[in-house]
Design a protein around this motif. Structure first.
Motif, PDB file in Angstrom:
ATOM      1  N   ASP A   1      51.375  58.132  44.677  1.00 30.28           N
ATOM      2  CA  ASP A   1      50.055  57.595  44.313  1.00 30.28           C
ATOM      3  C   ASP A   1      50.236  56.355  43.436  1.00 30.28           C
ATOM      4  OD1 ASP A   1      47.340  57.301  44.010  1.00 30.28           O
ATOM      5  OD2 ASP A   1      47.202  58.755  42.364  1.00 30.28           O
ATOM      6  N   ILE A   2      50.836  55.315  44.016  1.00 30.42           N
ATOM      7  CA  ILE A   2      51.090  54.073  43.303  1.00 30.42           C
ATOM      8  C   ILE A   2      50.613  52.912  44.174  1.00 30.42           C
ATOM      9  CG2 ILE A   2      52.839  52.584  42.264  1.00 30.42           C
ATOM     10  CD1 ILE A   2      54.612  55.055  41.966  1.00 30.42           C
ATOM     11  N   PRO A   3      49.704  52.071  43.694  1.00 27.99           N
ATOM     12  CA  PRO A   3      49.247  50.923  44.492  1.00 27.99           C
ATOM     13  C   PRO A   3      50.431  50.060  44.922  1.00 27.99           C
ATOM     14  CG  PRO A   3      47.935  51.153  42.492  1.00 27.99           C
ATOM     15  CD  PRO A   3      49.073  52.115  42.366  1.00 27.99           C
TER      16      PRO A   3
ATOM     17  N   THR B   1      48.642  32.008  48.294  1.00 25.20           N
ATOM     18  CA  THR B   1      47.388  32.260  47.574  1.00 25.20           C
ATOM     19  C   THR B   1      46.798  33.611  47.963  1.00 25.20           C
ATOM     20  OG1 THR B   1      46.203  30.996  49.280  1.00 25.20           O
ATOM     21  CG2 THR B   1      46.838  29.825  47.273  1.00 25.20           C
ATOM     22  N   GLU B   2      47.013  34.020  49.218  1.00 22.63           N
ATOM     23  CA  GLU B   2      46.549  35.338  49.659  1.00 22.63           C
ATOM     24  C   GLU B   2      47.293  36.440  48.907  1.00 22.63           C
ATOM     25  OE1 GLU B   2      47.382  32.903  51.677  1.00 22.63           O
ATOM     26  OE2 GLU B   2      45.512  32.410  52.725  1.00 22.63           O
TER      27      GLU B   2
ATOM     28  N   PHE C   1      45.970  40.203  42.213  1.00 24.10           N
ATOM     29  CA  PHE C   1      44.884  40.196  41.236  1.00 24.10           C
ATOM     30  C   PHE C   1      43.894  41.329  41.504  1.00 24.10           C
ATOM     31  CE2 PHE C   1      45.797  35.654  40.070  1.00 24.10           C
ATOM     32  CZ  PHE C   1      45.915  35.880  38.707  1.00 24.10           C
ATOM     33  N   GLN C   2      43.555  41.560  42.766  1.00 23.39           N
ATOM     34  CA  GLN C   2      42.633  42.641  43.107  1.00 23.39           C
ATOM     35  C   GLN C   2      43.210  44.000  42.701  1.00 23.39           C
ATOM     36  OE1 GLN C   2      41.406  42.416  47.234  1.00 23.39           O
ATOM     37  NE2 GLN C   2      41.030  40.216  47.076  1.00 23.39           N
ATOM     38  N   THR C   3      44.511  44.172  42.913  1.00 27.90           N
ATOM     39  CA  THR C   3      45.156  45.426  42.530  1.00 27.90           C
ATOM     40  C   THR C   3      45.151  45.601  41.018  1.00 27.90           C
ATOM     41  OG1 THR C   3      46.601  45.288  44.465  1.00 27.90           O
ATOM     42  CG2 THR C   3      47.278  46.790  42.710  1.00 27.90           C
ATOM     43  N   LEU C   4      45.446  44.525  40.278  1.00 26.62           N
ATOM     44  CA  LEU C   4      45.422  44.591  38.816  1.00 26.62           C
ATOM     45  C   LEU C   4      44.013  44.882  38.306  1.00 26.62           C
ATOM     46  CD1 LEU C   4      47.779  41.586  37.954  1.00 26.62           C
ATOM     47  CD2 LEU C   4      48.292  44.015  37.710  1.00 26.62           C
TER      48      LEU C   4
ATOM     49  N   LEU D   1      43.374  48.495  38.716  1.00 27.13           N
ATOM     50  CA  LEU D   1      44.065  49.241  37.660  1.00 27.13           C
ATOM     51  C   LEU D   1      43.320  49.128  36.342  1.00 27.13           C
ATOM     52  CD1 LEU D   1      47.777  48.298  38.455  1.00 27.13           C
ATOM     53  CD2 LEU D   1      46.759  50.571  38.649  1.00 27.13           C
ATOM     54  N   ASP D   2      42.756  47.942  36.070  1.00 24.69           N
ATOM     55  CA  ASP D   2      41.943  47.768  34.857  1.00 24.69           C
ATOM     56  C   ASP D   2      40.759  48.734  34.861  1.00 24.69           C
ATOM     57  OD1 ASP D   2      43.490  45.798  33.736  1.00 24.69           O
ATOM     58  OD2 ASP D   2      42.283  44.137  34.499  1.00 24.69           O
ATOM     59  N   LYS D   3      40.115  48.836  36.021  1.00 31.84           N
ATOM     60  CA  LYS D   3      38.942  49.715  36.134  1.00 31.84           C
ATOM     61  C   LYS D   3      39.336  51.165  35.892  1.00 31.84           C
ATOM     62  CE  LYS D   3      35.159  50.992  39.255  1.00 31.84           C
ATOM     63  NZ  LYS D   3      34.553  50.779  40.590  1.00 31.84           N
TER      64      LYS D   3
END
Length: 505
Positions: free
Chosen positions: A327-329, A339-340, A346-349, A352-354
């Motif tokens: 269970d690790i992104p 850039t993709e 960034f989306q993964t981070l 994780l912030d959420k």
């Protein structure tokens, strides 16, 4: 809200103590971030040996003895080991009479084996006192039962070492609004350090701090904390603490501050063919782009579940397609970081912030919503009547007083605290409660509250200790308002347990 005052010879800031402390904490966080928990940076402070190789020796021995220590304790442990080896390299040995019986403990065996192996790569003589010190450090708080308490003999108030450490931690909290009370590593580290400090003073032994000037130059605020600790030791023990000793204390305090405030950085594992030339370029680019939010703690050529579990990363970056059951992104990137790729990381981070926010919210907010301050089917007719009832209830519990109620009512007169979606969040203007609490009431019938019909009321009664919680609460509130379906479901709660269950979803 601070004002910069200039005079002929100096400048200073004027303003409220609260704002002063906010500024101090912001500066301190910026100063320490990533430095005291970054073993590479710690290693660079020791010139006579490779601290990372020494760490590998310790980790191998811990595995052999099946001995586990908390991951966050490793930097503090390595600071102690680094200082010990630096001292031994310069033939600074201390003879003590601790009177401890450690030889039959696993910690002593580990410490003994550790110095045996280190002495083969670093030119030091094995010293029994250093072995005992390391064994006691591994034992943590339990070590206090095994060593003579030299501090109590010096203390003007008869403190033992644990009581003195508690006073130090309380003073830092009072003076700087920094709470180390739950940091067991700092407690055991400083307690052990104080014992050694008193022994050195008792026998008039001076120890040089090879990196004192670097600490003072690069981490002045951490050093300022150590100066405060030195003042307390002088007051309580009658001992003048040298700058060298303050520097050692600063290392403990810097690591503790970063442990307490290390919320931004995530641990990443990079999987790519490490023997290929582009590896270093890839790592440097990832570090350049994301060093403020994550650290690549390990690079490996292939995925092995056991190894990954031991490293316990927050996310995995891989240059090849990868499927696994952990269970690790996991983010697949190209070797040139497009850039993709940046966007996916960034989306993964952000995700994780959420998740981290949700965990912190559970830890900080939920405890403030108690069954005794939860009201179901409350019969009131007006906002004022509702506020008075809820405030009086808190007063009866001993959480607040009439001044708090008066301030809440005064705040409500200034502007309604109701929001769309049928809820209100009344709170005090500037009068703190005796005990922090979030009182919740579901009204039997919706009432007119400002511009909206209100069904649920959350009365905030927050004191000075929990003031940072307010920011988190309103962040949560903002996210809830933007999720209408979730909020509507929350309003349908029929019990305290159901409300708590829904609020943490």
């Amino acid at each position: 809200d601070l004002k910069l005052i200039r005079s002929k010879n100096h400048i200073h800031l004027e303003g409220s103590e609260d704002e002063m402390r906010k500024l101090y904490k912001d500066l301190l966080t910026e100063e320490t971030q990533g430095n005291f928990l970054n073993l590479n940076k710690l290693s660079s402070m020791f010139k006579g040996f490779d601290l990372l190789k020494v760490k590998d020796i310790m980790e191998n021995i811990l595995k052999e003895y099946n001995y586990r220590i908390r991951e966050m304790a490793i930097p503090m442990l390595m600071i102690h080991i680094g200082v010990a080896i630096e001292r031994m390299l310069h033939h600074n040995y201390i003879k003590t009479s601790r009177g401890t019986d450690l030889e039959n403990t696993k910690e002593y065996q580990i410490a003994k084996e550790f110095f045996n192996r280190v002495s083969k790569i670093v030119r030091i003589d094995i010293n029994e006192n250093e072995v005992e010190l390391l064994a006691l450090l591994l034992m943590g708080k339990n070590s206090m039962n095994l060593q003579n308490d030299l501090v109590s003999a010096y203390s003007k108030h008869g403190y033992n070492v644990n009581e003195l450490v508690s006073q130090i931690i309380e003073s830092i909290k009072s003076d700087y609004d920094i709470d180390f009370s739950k940091d067991v590593d700092l407690r055991s580290g400083i307690a052990l350090h104080l014992q050694g400090l008193v022994e050195r003073k008792n026998k008039n032994i001076h120890i040089d701090n090879m990196y004192l000037q670097e600490l003072k130059k690069k981490y002045p605020l951490v050093f300022e904390l150590s100066i405060r600790v030195g003042e307390i030791l002088n007051e309580e023990l009658g001992i003048d603490i040298s700058e060298n000793e303050l520097g050692f204390l600063a290392l403990h305090l810097g690591a503790a501050y970063e442990r307490t405030h290390n919320h931004q950085h995530y641990k990443a594992i990079m999987i790519y063919p490490v023997d290929q030339a582009f590896g270093d370029i890839l790592l440097k680019k990832v570090d350049f782009l994301f060093n403020e939010r994550m650290d690549v703690i390990q690079s490996v050529s292939y995925f092995e579940e056991k190894t990954i579990k031991e490293l316990d990363p927050d996310l995995i970056l891989t240059t090849s397609p990868l499927q696994h059951n952990l269970d690790i992104p996991t983010v697949q990137i190209s070797v040139f970081i497009t850039t993709e790729d940046e966007s996916r990381i960034f989306q993964t981070l952000n995700a994780l912030d959420k998740k981290r926010f949700q965990n912190e919210f559970k830890a900080q907010i939920i405890d403030l919503i108690e069954p005794e301050t939860f009201h179901l089917n409350l019969k009131t007719e007006t906002p004022e009547e509702t506020i008075e009832y809820m405030c009086d209830h808190l007063k009866n519990l001993g959480y607040s007083d009439d001044a708090f109620k008066k301030s809440v009512l005064q705040r409500e007169k200034m502007a309604s605290t109701s929001f769309v979606y049928s809820f209100a969040v009344p709170h005090s203007l500037n009068v703190a409660s005796f005990r922090s609490s979030i009182s919740v009431a579901f009204l039997e019938k919706p009432i007119k509250w400002g511009e909206f019909e209100v069904k649920m009321v959350m009365l905030l009664a927050i004191n000075e200790v929990y003031k940072d919680t307010l920011v988190m609460f309103f962040d949560w509130l903002s996210s809830m308002i933007n999720n209408a379906n979730h909020f509507v479901a929350l309003l349908e709660s029929q019990s305290y347990e159901e409300f708590i269950s829904k609020i943490i979803e």
